[in-house]
Design an enzyme around this catalytic site. Structure first.
Site, PDB file in Angstrom:
ATOM      1  N   ARG A  78      -0.160  -9.168  13.495  1.00 14.62           N
ATOM      2  CA  ARG A  78      -0.790  -8.154  12.640  1.00 14.62           C
ATOM      3  C   ARG A  78      -1.601  -8.798  11.518  1.00 14.62           C
ATOM      4  NH1 ARG A  78       4.373  -5.426  11.098  1.00 14.62           N
ATOM      5  NH2 ARG A  78       3.196  -4.137   9.664  1.00 14.62           N
TER       6      ARG A  78
ATOM      7  N   ARG B 179      11.568  -5.418   4.913  1.00 14.08           N
ATOM      8  CA  ARG B 179      11.263  -3.987   4.694  1.00 14.08           C
ATOM      9  C   ARG B 179      12.257  -3.104   5.439  1.00 14.08           C
ATOM     10  NH1 ARG B 179       5.297  -1.697   5.500  1.00 14.08           N
ATOM     11  NH2 ARG B 179       5.438  -2.616   7.580  1.00 14.08           N
TER      12      ARG B 179
ATOM     13  N   ARG C 295      -9.556   0.497   8.803  1.00 11.31           N
ATOM     14  CA  ARG C 295      -9.095  -0.850   9.128  1.00 11.31           C
ATOM     15  C   ARG C 295     -10.134  -1.642   9.904  1.00 11.31           C
ATOM     16  NH1 ARG C 295      -3.208   0.320   8.878  1.00 11.31           N
ATOM     17  NH2 ARG C 295      -2.056  -1.592   9.217  1.00 11.31           N
TER      18      ARG C 295
ATOM     19  N   LYS D  56       0.824  -1.212   0.000  1.00 13.96           N
ATOM     20  CA  LYS D  56       0.000   0.000   0.000  1.00 13.96           C
ATOM     21  C   LYS D  56       0.862   1.267   0.000  1.00 13.96           C
ATOM     22  CE  LYS D  56      -1.973  -1.073   3.918  1.00 13.96           C
ATOM     23  NZ  LYS D  56      -1.203  -2.317   4.207  1.00 13.96           N
TER      24      LYS D  56
ATOM     25  N   ARG E  56      11.440  -1.292  11.051  1.00 13.66           N
ATOM     26  CA  ARG E  56      10.402  -0.930  12.016  1.00 13.66           C
ATOM     27  C   ARG E  56      10.349  -1.934  13.152  1.00 13.66           C
ATOM     28  NH1 ARG E  56       5.090   0.313   8.539  1.00 13.66           N
ATOM     29  NH2 ARG E  56       4.200  -0.882  10.265  1.00 13.66           N
TER      30      ARG E  56
HETATM   31  P1  ADP Z   1       1.431  -1.664   7.580  1.00 17.15           P
HETATM   32  O1  ADP Z   1       1.729  -0.726   6.449  1.00 17.15           O
HETATM   33  O2  ADP Z   1       2.528  -2.640   7.809  1.00 17.15           O
HETATM   34  O3  ADP Z   1       0.088  -2.303   7.497  1.00 17.15           O
HETATM   35  P2  ADP Z   1       0.855   0.701   9.132  1.00 17.15           P
HETATM   36  O4  ADP Z   1       2.014   1.617   9.046  1.00 17.15           O
HETATM   37  O5  ADP Z   1      -0.310   0.987   8.269  1.00 17.15           O
HETATM   38  O6  ADP Z   1       1.408  -0.781   8.880  1.00 17.15           O
HETATM   39  O7  ADP Z   1       0.349   0.560  10.631  1.00 17.15           O
HETATM   40  C1  ADP Z   1       1.236   0.276  11.685  1.00 17.15           C
HETATM   41  C2  ADP Z   1       0.446   0.160  12.982  1.00 17.15           C
HETATM   42  O8  ADP Z   1      -0.197   1.414  13.258  1.00 17.15           O
HETATM   43  C3  ADP Z   1      -0.690  -0.851  12.961  1.00 17.15           C
HETATM   44  O9  ADP Z   1      -0.252  -2.166  13.268  1.00 17.15           O
HETATM   45  C4  ADP Z   1      -1.626  -0.283  14.022  1.00 17.15           C
HETATM   46  O10 ADP Z   1      -1.148  -0.555  15.336  1.00 17.15           O
HETATM   47  C5  ADP Z   1      -1.490   1.217  13.794  1.00 17.15           C
HETATM   48  N1  ADP Z   1      -2.490   1.710  12.826  1.00 17.15           N
HETATM   49  C6  ADP Z   1      -2.236   2.252  11.605  1.00 17.15           C
HETATM   50  N2  ADP Z   1      -3.379   2.586  10.991  1.00 17.15           N
HETATM   51  C7  ADP Z   1      -4.394   2.241  11.839  1.00 17.15           C
HETATM   52  C8  ADP Z   1      -5.817   2.295  11.779  1.00 17.15           C
HETATM   53  N3  ADP Z   1      -6.451   2.787  10.704  1.00 17.15           N
HETATM   54  N4  ADP Z   1      -6.505   1.835  12.843  1.00 17.15           N
HETATM   55  C9  ADP Z   1      -5.902   1.358  13.943  1.00 17.15           C
HETATM   56  N5  ADP Z   1      -4.583   1.246  14.054  1.00 17.15           N
HETATM   57  C10 ADP Z   1      -3.813   1.685  13.023  1.00 17.15           C
HETATM   58  P1  ADP Z   2       2.233  -1.847   3.226  1.00 18.19           P
HETATM   59  O1  ADP Z   2       2.230  -0.337   3.208  1.00 18.19           O
HETATM   60  O2  ADP Z   2       1.027  -2.430   2.552  1.00 18.19           O
HETATM   61  O3  ADP Z   2       2.457  -2.419   4.596  1.00 18.19           O
HETATM   62  P2  ADP Z   2       4.813  -1.578   1.845  1.00 18.19           P
HETATM   63  O4  ADP Z   2       4.483  -0.727   0.670  1.00 18.19           O
HETATM   64  O5  ADP Z   2       5.527  -0.959   2.975  1.00 18.19           O
HETATM   65  O6  ADP Z   2       3.473  -2.346   2.349  1.00 18.19           O
HETATM   66  O7  ADP Z   2       5.639  -2.841   1.303  1.00 18.19           O
HETATM   67  C1  ADP Z   2       6.159  -3.809   2.208  1.00 18.19           C
HETATM   68  C2  ADP Z   2       7.549  -4.235   1.733  1.00 18.19           C
HETATM   69  O8  ADP Z   2       7.432  -4.990   0.530  1.00 18.19           O
HETATM   70  C3  ADP Z   2       8.487  -3.080   1.398  1.00 18.19           C
HETATM   71  O9  ADP Z   2       9.787  -3.434   1.787  1.00 18.19           O
HETATM   72  C4  ADP Z   2       8.383  -2.931  -0.121  1.00 18.19           C
HETATM   73  O10 ADP Z   2       9.615  -2.479  -0.677  1.00 18.19           O
HETATM   74  C5  ADP Z   2       8.107  -4.361  -0.556  1.00 18.19           C
HETATM   75  N1  ADP Z   2       7.186  -4.445  -1.704  1.00 18.19           N
HETATM   76  C6  ADP Z   2       6.155  -3.614  -2.007  1.00 18.19           C
HETATM   77  N2  ADP Z   2       5.527  -4.031  -3.132  1.00 18.19           N
HETATM   78  C7  ADP Z   2       6.180  -5.150  -3.544  1.00 18.19           C
HETATM   79  C8  ADP Z   2       6.010  -6.043  -4.652  1.00 18.19           C
HETATM   80  N3  ADP Z   2       5.030  -5.855  -5.559  1.00 18.19           N
HETATM   81  N4  ADP Z   2       6.857  -7.090  -4.753  1.00 18.19           N
HETATM   82  C9  ADP Z   2       7.850  -7.274  -3.831  1.00 18.19           C
HETATM   83  N5  ADP Z   2       8.060  -6.480  -2.776  1.00 18.19           N
HETATM   84  C10 ADP Z   2       7.233  -5.416  -2.625  1.00 18.19           C
END
Ligand code: ADP
Ligand code: ADP
Ligand code: ZN
Length: 215
Positions: A171, A127, A88, A13, A160
């Site tokens: 998660r 990541r 979420r 995302k 992270r």
């Molecule tokens: P990822 O991209 O790996 O899904 P995020 O950066 O979006 O992780 O979120 C990291 C953490 O921040 C989540 O595991 C949660 O604890 C919190 N968080 C982020 N967005 C939300 C949301 N919309 N509602 C509740 N918690 C959230």
């Molecule tokens: P999210 O925001 O959904 O948690 P991220 O965009 O942070 O996910 O992506 C998670 C990890 O996977 C990052 O290290 C990113 O560089 C890698 N990644 C993202 N898209 C792809 C893909 N299409 N194929 C392989 N790795 C990816």
């Protein structure tokens, strides 16, 4: 263009949202980034959010709903926005509906990225993020030119705290329980497109763009 990017942790995302912001000149609203900023600054909201985030759980709805409501009223959201990591829960989605009605804005599309659980774990464990500018990398799938250094600004790349395997599993479970129901929620509204997120970053971007053209 007013978008929601849905998908489990690690689906891509953030990576895709950053590319779309450049293309459409609209802001990415990442609740995760905003919460991590608050934790870093040690604000009261950050202090409250930290324990939930460290445990791999969700921060309470009222906290994130308030963040997004405020953010959507900023001038840079006038022509559009990309919501990344929000909503979420069904409660958050209902609150968003009310906020958008109050602000007289309509969503154009909800794009859901689909990625297998094992691929998600591999993406999240590898990541890395720039400490200075926040740019994302992956040790295998999107490596920086110089190991441990950001291509854009030369800053150190960090992992992270919640990208450790045990927290990742938690998660992913939370996603299945609380966030996956949003696929059906938005499916009923006719705005949803599911995108195969298993391909490489550039191919996924192309699929997102063609879905947006069709919507
Ligand atoms: P990822 O991209 O790996 O899904 P995020 O950066 O979006 O992780 O979120 C990291 C953490 O921040 C989540 O595991 C949660 O604890 C919190 N968080 C982020 N967005 C939300 C949301 N919309 N509602 C509740 N918690 C959230
Ligand atoms: P999210 O925001 O959904 O948690 P991220 O965009 O942070 O996910 O992506 C998670 C990890 O996977 C990052 O290290 C990113 O560089 C890698 N990644 C993202 N898209 C792809 C893909 N299409 N194929 C392989 N790795 C990816
Ligand atoms: Zn950087």
């Amino acid at each position: 263009m007013k978008l929601i990017l849905l998908g489990p942790p690690g689906a891509g995302k953030g990576t895709q949202a950053k590319m779309l912001t450049e293309r459409f000149r609209i802001p990415q609203i990442s609740t995760g980034d905003i919460l991590r900023g608050a934790v870093k600054e040690g604000t009261p909201m950050g202090v409250k959010a930290k324990s939930y985030m460290d445990a791999g759980g969700l921060v309470p709805d009222e906290v994130v709903v308030g963040i997004v409501r405020e953010r959507l009223q900023k001038d840079d959201c006038a022509t559009g926005f990309i919501l990344d990591g929000f909503p979420r829960t069904v409660g958050q989605a209902d609150a968003l509906k009310g906020t958008l009605q109050d602000l007289d804005k309509d969503l154009d599309a909800v794009l859901a990225l689909e990625v297998d659980a094992e691929a998600l774990v591999e993406r999240l464990t590898g990541r890395r993020t720039c400490r200075e500018c926040g740019q994302g990398f992956h040790v295998k799938f999107d490596p920086p030119a110089e190991e441990g250094k950001c291509d854009s600004c030369g800053g150190d790349l960090i992992q992270r705290d919640d990208d450790q395997e045990s927290t990742i599993r938690k998660r992913l479970h939370v996603y299945d329980e609380q966030t996956a129901p949003l696929i059906a929620y938005y499916g009923e509204g006719g705005l949803l497109t599911c995108i195969d997120g298993m391909q490489e970053i550039g191919s996924v971007q192309e699929k997102l763009l063609s879905a947006l053209q069709a919507s």
